[in-house]
Design a protein around this motif. Sequence first.
Motif, PDB file in Angstrom:
ATOM      1  N   THR A  82      21.696  17.899  28.979  1.00 11.49           N
ATOM      2  CA  THR A  82      21.029  16.925  29.087  1.00 11.49           C
ATOM      3  C   THR A  82      20.841  16.662  30.112  1.00 11.49           C
ATOM      4  N   TRP A  83      20.744  17.281  31.065  1.00 13.56           N
ATOM      5  CA  TRP A  83      19.998  16.835  32.992  1.00 13.56           C
ATOM      6  C   TRP A  83      18.721  17.253  32.726  1.00 13.56           C
ATOM      7  N   MET A  84      18.408  18.498  32.010  1.00  9.19           N
ATOM      8  CA  MET A  84      16.838  18.786  31.770  1.00  9.19           C
ATOM      9  C   MET A  84      16.275  17.593  31.113  1.00  9.19           C
ATOM     10  N   SER A  85      16.808  17.441  29.616  1.00  5.83           N
ATOM     11  CA  SER A  85      16.181  16.168  29.394  1.00  5.83           C
ATOM     12  C   SER A  85      16.436  14.870  29.266  1.00  5.83           C
ATOM     13  N   LEU A  86      16.893  14.972  30.209  1.00  7.87           N
ATOM     14  CA  LEU A  86      16.179  13.298  31.029  1.00  7.87           C
ATOM     15  C   LEU A  86      14.996  13.704  32.657  1.00  7.87           C
ATOM     16  N   SER A 129       9.678  16.300  14.812  1.00 12.01           N
ATOM     17  CA  SER A 129       9.319  17.868  15.544  1.00 12.01           C
ATOM     18  C   SER A 129      10.477  17.306  16.755  1.00 12.01           C
ATOM     19  N   GLY A 130      10.345  15.820  17.535  1.00 10.05           N
ATOM     20  CA  GLY A 130      11.063  15.156  18.042  1.00 10.05           C
ATOM     21  C   GLY A 130      12.432  15.434  17.838  1.00 10.05           C
ATOM     22  N   LEU A 131      13.254  14.833  16.685  1.00  8.17           N
ATOM     23  CA  LEU A 131      14.232  14.882  15.717  1.00  8.17           C
ATOM     24  C   LEU A 131      14.464  16.635  16.006  1.00  8.17           C
ATOM     25  N   VAL A 132      13.725  17.141  15.034  1.00  5.89           N
ATOM     26  CA  VAL A 132      14.219  18.441  15.840  1.00  5.89           C
ATOM     27  C   VAL A 132      14.919  19.280  16.745  1.00  5.89           C
ATOM     28  N   HIS A 133      13.910  19.549  17.514  1.00  2.83           N
ATOM     29  CA  HIS A 133      13.991  19.804  19.000  1.00  2.83           C
ATOM     30  C   HIS A 133      14.881  19.185  19.769  1.00  2.83           C
ATOM     31  N   ILE A 134      15.657  18.295  19.456  1.00  3.04           N
ATOM     32  CA  ILE A 134      17.459  17.973  19.375  1.00  3.04           C
ATOM     33  C   ILE A 134      18.132  18.768  18.477  1.00  3.04           C
ATOM     34  N   VAL A 135      18.158  18.680  17.730  1.00  2.00           N
ATOM     35  CA  VAL A 135      18.896  19.800  17.474  1.00  2.00           C
ATOM     36  C   VAL A 135      19.118  21.450  17.537  1.00  2.00           C
ATOM     37  N   TYR A 136      17.756  21.564  18.133  1.00  2.00           N
ATOM     38  CA  TYR A 136      17.099  22.997  18.942  1.00  2.00           C
ATOM     39  C   TYR A 136      18.203  22.813  19.858  1.00  2.00           C
ATOM     40  N   ASN A 137      18.144  21.681  20.914  1.00  2.00           N
ATOM     41  CA  ASN A 137      18.710  21.418  22.044  1.00  2.00           C
ATOM     42  C   ASN A 137      20.240  22.504  21.764  1.00  2.00           C
ATOM     43  N   VAL A 138      20.716  21.576  20.543  1.00  2.00           N
ATOM     44  CA  VAL A 138      22.179  21.583  20.728  1.00  2.00           C
ATOM     45  C   VAL A 138      23.043  23.050  20.039  1.00  2.00           C
ATOM     46  N   SER A 139      21.571  23.636  19.238  1.00  2.00           N
ATOM     47  CA  SER A 139      21.748  24.947  19.407  1.00  2.00           C
ATOM     48  C   SER A 139      21.957  25.932  19.899  1.00  2.00           C
ATOM     49  N   TYR A 171      14.324  13.485  23.214  1.00  2.00           N
ATOM     50  CA  TYR A 171      14.689  13.580  24.627  1.00  2.00           C
ATOM     51  C   TYR A 171      15.871  12.891  25.172  1.00  2.00           C
ATOM     52  N   TRP A 172      15.256  11.198  25.394  1.00  2.00           N
ATOM     53  CA  TRP A 172      16.077  10.221  25.092  1.00  2.00           C
ATOM     54  C   TRP A 172      17.463  10.376  24.281  1.00  2.00           C
ATOM     55  N   LEU A 173      17.142  11.167  23.353  1.00  2.00           N
ATOM     56  CA  LEU A 173      19.049  11.417  22.714  1.00  2.00           C
ATOM     57  C   LEU A 173      19.596  12.076  23.159  1.00  2.00           C
ATOM     58  N   MET A 174      19.320  12.847  24.176  1.00  4.73           N
ATOM     59  CA  MET A 174      20.069  14.202  24.415  1.00  4.73           C
ATOM     60  C   MET A 174      20.664  13.682  25.497  1.00  4.73           C
ATOM     61  N   ALA A 185      28.624  10.567  24.512  1.00  8.69           N
ATOM     62  CA  ALA A 185      29.391   9.805  22.564  1.00  8.69           C
ATOM     63  C   ALA A 185      30.193  10.648  22.428  1.00  8.69           C
ATOM     64  N   ARG A 186      29.784  11.484  23.122  1.00 10.08           N
ATOM     65  CA  ARG A 186      30.805  12.426  23.380  1.00 10.08           C
ATOM     66  C   ARG A 186      32.265  12.748  24.699  1.00 10.08           C
ATOM     67  N   GLN A 187      31.691  12.778  25.489  1.00  8.86           N
ATOM     68  CA  GLN A 187      32.284  12.807  26.414  1.00  8.86           C
ATOM     69  C   GLN A 187      31.985  11.965  28.245  1.00  8.86           C
ATOM     70  N   GLY A 188      31.958  10.437  27.931  1.00  4.36           N
ATOM     71  CA  GLY A 188      31.641   9.607  28.896  1.00  4.36           C
ATOM     72  C   GLY A 188      31.063   9.344  29.741  1.00  4.36           C
TER      73      GLY A 188
END
Length: 279
Positions: A33-37, A64-74, A180-183, A189-192
């Motif tokens: 998340t901090w990397m994404s920021l 690609s932007g949306l797939v990258h978010i899925v990639y990050n989580v994966s 990457y602002w979505l990260m 949303a998950r941890q506050g």
Amino acid sequence: MIHWGVLVLFAALLHATWNAMLHGNRDRFLSMTWMSLAIALVSSVVVVIAPLPARGAWPSIVASGLVHIVYNVSLVRSYRRGDFAQAYPIARGSSPLLVTLGAALFAHEALGVLHGLGIVLVSGGILALATPVRGVSRAAVRAALATGATIALYTVIDGIGVRASGGRALSYTAWMFLFYWLMPLLFVARQGVPALFAPLRSMPASVASSLAGGIVSIFAYGIVIWALQSGAMGSVSALRETSVVFAVLIGRVMLREAVDTKRWIACIVVAAGAVCLGV
């Protein structure tokens, strides 16, 4: 002028480095998340000063932007379930095969004899790496292979998109990385919100490492997107995935992970296949 292949090899080293930084941090979701920021902040500055990509690139930018978010989580999931020296080679090593096939299907790139040999070597190396050894779970292997699939997907998308950008690889990269602002939104949303900012006091070194990793990753993938304008997608992807060799070395030297003979041989085979695909 430096050949694109040399720069992609440098990108491979950068990519292995930031992945090691991510894996080395205790909370990898927080670190990502901090990397994404860092990535999103730098990209926000670039899009203000750089010209817009051509209209034809925008569908690829969004996809690609949306797939990258899925990639990050994966990727985070992969590193929670397996060693860096195991998860990274499987994820990165499986993607050249998929990229080469995707490029042939969607961009009509030809597959030569040497590329065929590369596919055989990469697939054989991946098969060896995917065989559970000494406590490596099948779940870890599956997570790494799923990450490899997302890598292949966004690489093909970006290869098509940057060629439609009107020669504006920098703008294409920055607009794509804005997603990457979505990260941080996903993390909050998950941890506050407190969970996101508490490490600034409790683990400042980890946050700094994550921010640095984000900057490194911008350069690493920015080089790849630039190279995709000139080189075949499969070749660029394969040459980048020689980073598996760097990853094993980093995992052994910096993270003190055990690397048995079988894993060394498998990584060498994957790297040899990647070189064949990159010729």
